[in-house]
Write an enzyme that holds these catalytic residues in place. Structure first.
Site, PDB file in Angstrom:
ATOM      1  N   GLU A 101      31.824 -14.570 -32.797  1.00  0.00           N
ATOM      2  CA  GLU A 101      32.944 -13.625 -32.696  1.00  0.00           C
ATOM      3  C   GLU A 101      33.614 -13.526 -34.066  1.00  0.00           C
ATOM      4  O   GLU A 101      33.675 -14.517 -34.801  1.00  0.00           O
ATOM      5  CB  GLU A 101      33.953 -14.110 -31.644  1.00  0.00           C
ATOM      6  CG  GLU A 101      35.188 -13.248 -31.465  1.00  0.00           C
ATOM      7  CD  GLU A 101      34.864 -11.810 -31.159  1.00  0.00           C
ATOM      8  OE1 GLU A 101      35.176 -10.943 -32.001  1.00  0.00           O
ATOM      9  OE2 GLU A 101      34.283 -11.542 -30.079  1.00  0.00           O
ATOM     10  N   ASP A 151      31.554  -2.850 -28.770  1.00  0.00           N
ATOM     11  CA  ASP A 151      32.296  -1.662 -29.179  1.00  0.00           C
ATOM     12  C   ASP A 151      31.401  -0.438 -28.991  1.00  0.00           C
ATOM     13  O   ASP A 151      30.317  -0.355 -29.570  1.00  0.00           O
ATOM     14  CB  ASP A 151      32.704  -1.792 -30.652  1.00  0.00           C
ATOM     15  CG  ASP A 151      33.745  -0.761 -31.072  1.00  0.00           C
ATOM     16  OD1 ASP A 151      33.707   0.369 -30.545  1.00  0.00           O
ATOM     17  OD2 ASP A 151      34.590  -1.080 -31.922  1.00  0.00           O
ATOM     18  N   LYS A 155      32.786   8.106 -30.571  1.00  0.00           N
ATOM     19  CA  LYS A 155      32.650   9.359 -31.318  1.00  0.00           C
ATOM     20  C   LYS A 155      31.231   9.471 -31.873  1.00  0.00           C
ATOM     21  O   LYS A 155      30.702   8.515 -32.432  1.00  0.00           O
ATOM     22  CB  LYS A 155      33.665   9.407 -32.460  1.00  0.00           C
ATOM     23  CG  LYS A 155      35.114   9.508 -31.994  1.00  0.00           C
ATOM     24  CD  LYS A 155      36.062   9.618 -33.168  1.00  0.00           C
ATOM     25  CE  LYS A 155      37.509   9.729 -32.689  1.00  0.00           C
ATOM     26  NZ  LYS A 155      38.463   9.810 -33.823  1.00  0.00           N
ATOM     27  N   THR A 224      34.942  -9.707 -15.470  1.00  0.00           N
ATOM     28  CA  THR A 224      36.229  -9.806 -16.139  1.00  0.00           C
ATOM     29  C   THR A 224      37.301  -9.105 -15.300  1.00  0.00           C
ATOM     30  O   THR A 224      36.992  -8.280 -14.437  1.00  0.00           O
ATOM     31  CB  THR A 224      36.183  -9.156 -17.528  1.00  0.00           C
ATOM     32  OG1 THR A 224      36.018  -7.733 -17.367  1.00  0.00           O
ATOM     33  CG2 THR A 224      35.014  -9.701 -18.347  1.00  0.00           C
ATOM     34  N   PHE A 226      39.250  -6.856 -16.357  1.00  0.00           N
ATOM     35  CA  PHE A 226      39.201  -5.434 -16.688  1.00  0.00           C
ATOM     36  C   PHE A 226      38.083  -4.744 -15.905  1.00  0.00           C
ATOM     37  O   PHE A 226      38.220  -3.598 -15.487  1.00  0.00           O
ATOM     38  CB  PHE A 226      38.996  -5.255 -18.190  1.00  0.00           C
ATOM     39  CG  PHE A 226      40.072  -5.898 -19.013  1.00  0.00           C
ATOM     40  CD1 PHE A 226      41.332  -5.328 -19.102  1.00  0.00           C
ATOM     41  CD2 PHE A 226      39.838  -7.085 -19.690  1.00  0.00           C
ATOM     42  CE1 PHE A 226      42.334  -5.920 -19.852  1.00  0.00           C
ATOM     43  CE2 PHE A 226      40.832  -7.685 -20.440  1.00  0.00           C
ATOM     44  CZ  PHE A 226      42.081  -7.096 -20.516  1.00  0.00           C
TER      45      PHE A 226
END
Length: 245
Positions: A101, A151, A155, A224, A226
């Site tokens: 990380e 990530d 775009k 998780t 989320f």
């Protein structure tokens, strides 16, 4: 209280002695975002980095020497705040886990919690994952690889920064043992489609769910908070599970 200055390139506090390790390259799959660390996270580096931290610049590792035993090795890239990785390492103590990380607050939280629980089967790099794979992880040494919710670079002009590219997958395949598992998950459907296309095209991998198919979430991957919230709101999560031929 006066705020500590932030390094514009790394997003890390200038007085913080523990730095993310990386080599110069033109395109990165991540941005190190500035984030304040709690006092507990900062102290964790002083208290526990010596037990859990690994350095990119020490070169290739022998997991048997690092962990003091011979056991299956699981490597995860981008563990965020570390909660799911901690849960897996706690639940699967017959395996040794290596996490990578770049964000110091997440690393601090993970090693702080691991230290409190006295976990012995976890080590951490705070470095660029591709650098670690190239310089520190031997070919054919991993039993399982994990990449969860990277990530998405949603775009279109930024999608070249997505970490899941053919060259990256080829590198991972070389690090896996024959029969080893490669597991990825994302909550972005467009990225899931790209992952599926890239992974299905790699001749060294076999899709455990059949070519063109996503896999059910395996039991070893915790949900998780989320993800659970997203499910309630009708958001999708796509798992991809492959085996090294």
């Amino acid at each position: 209280m006066q705020e500590e200055p932030i390094n514009e390139q790394t997003g890390e506090e200038e007085d913080f002695p523990y730095r993310t390790e990386f080599k110069k390259k033109s395109i990165r799959s991540y941005v190190i975002r500035a984030g304040r660390m709690t006092e507990g996270q900062r102290r964790a580096f002083d208290n526990y980095w010596g037990s859990y931290g690994l350095s990119l610049f020490n070169g290739s590792i022998d997991p048997k020497e690092v962990f003091g035993r011979e056991a299956p090795v699981v490597l995860e890239i981008g563990f965020g705040m570390g909660d799911s990785l901690l849960e897996m390492a706690t639940a699967e103590q017959d395996k040794d886990f290596i996490g990578i990380e770049v964000h110091p607050p997440g690393v601090g939280r993970l090693i702080n919690n691991a230290g409190k629980e006295e976990l012995k089967n976890l080590r951490v790099y705070m470095a660029d994952a591709v650098d670690v794979l190239n310089d520190c992880i031997s070919d054919g040494s991993l039993d399982r690889f994990q990449l969860y919710f990277p990530d998405p670079w949603h775009k279109k002009k930024h999608q070249k920064r997505r970490i899941v590219q053919p060259e990256f997958v080829k590198l991972l395949c070389n690090k896996l043992k024959p029969g080893g598992l490669m597991h990825m998950a994302t909550d972005w459907e467009n990225y899931a489609e790209q992952m599926l296309e890239v992974l299905d095209a790699e001749s060294m991998l076999e899709n455990t769910a059949g070519k063109g198919n996503y896999a059910p979430r395996p039991e070893f991957r915790p949900q998780t908070k989320f993800e659970r919230r997203g499910e309630r709101l009708g958001h999708g999560v796509w798992d991809l599970l492959y085996r090294r031929r």
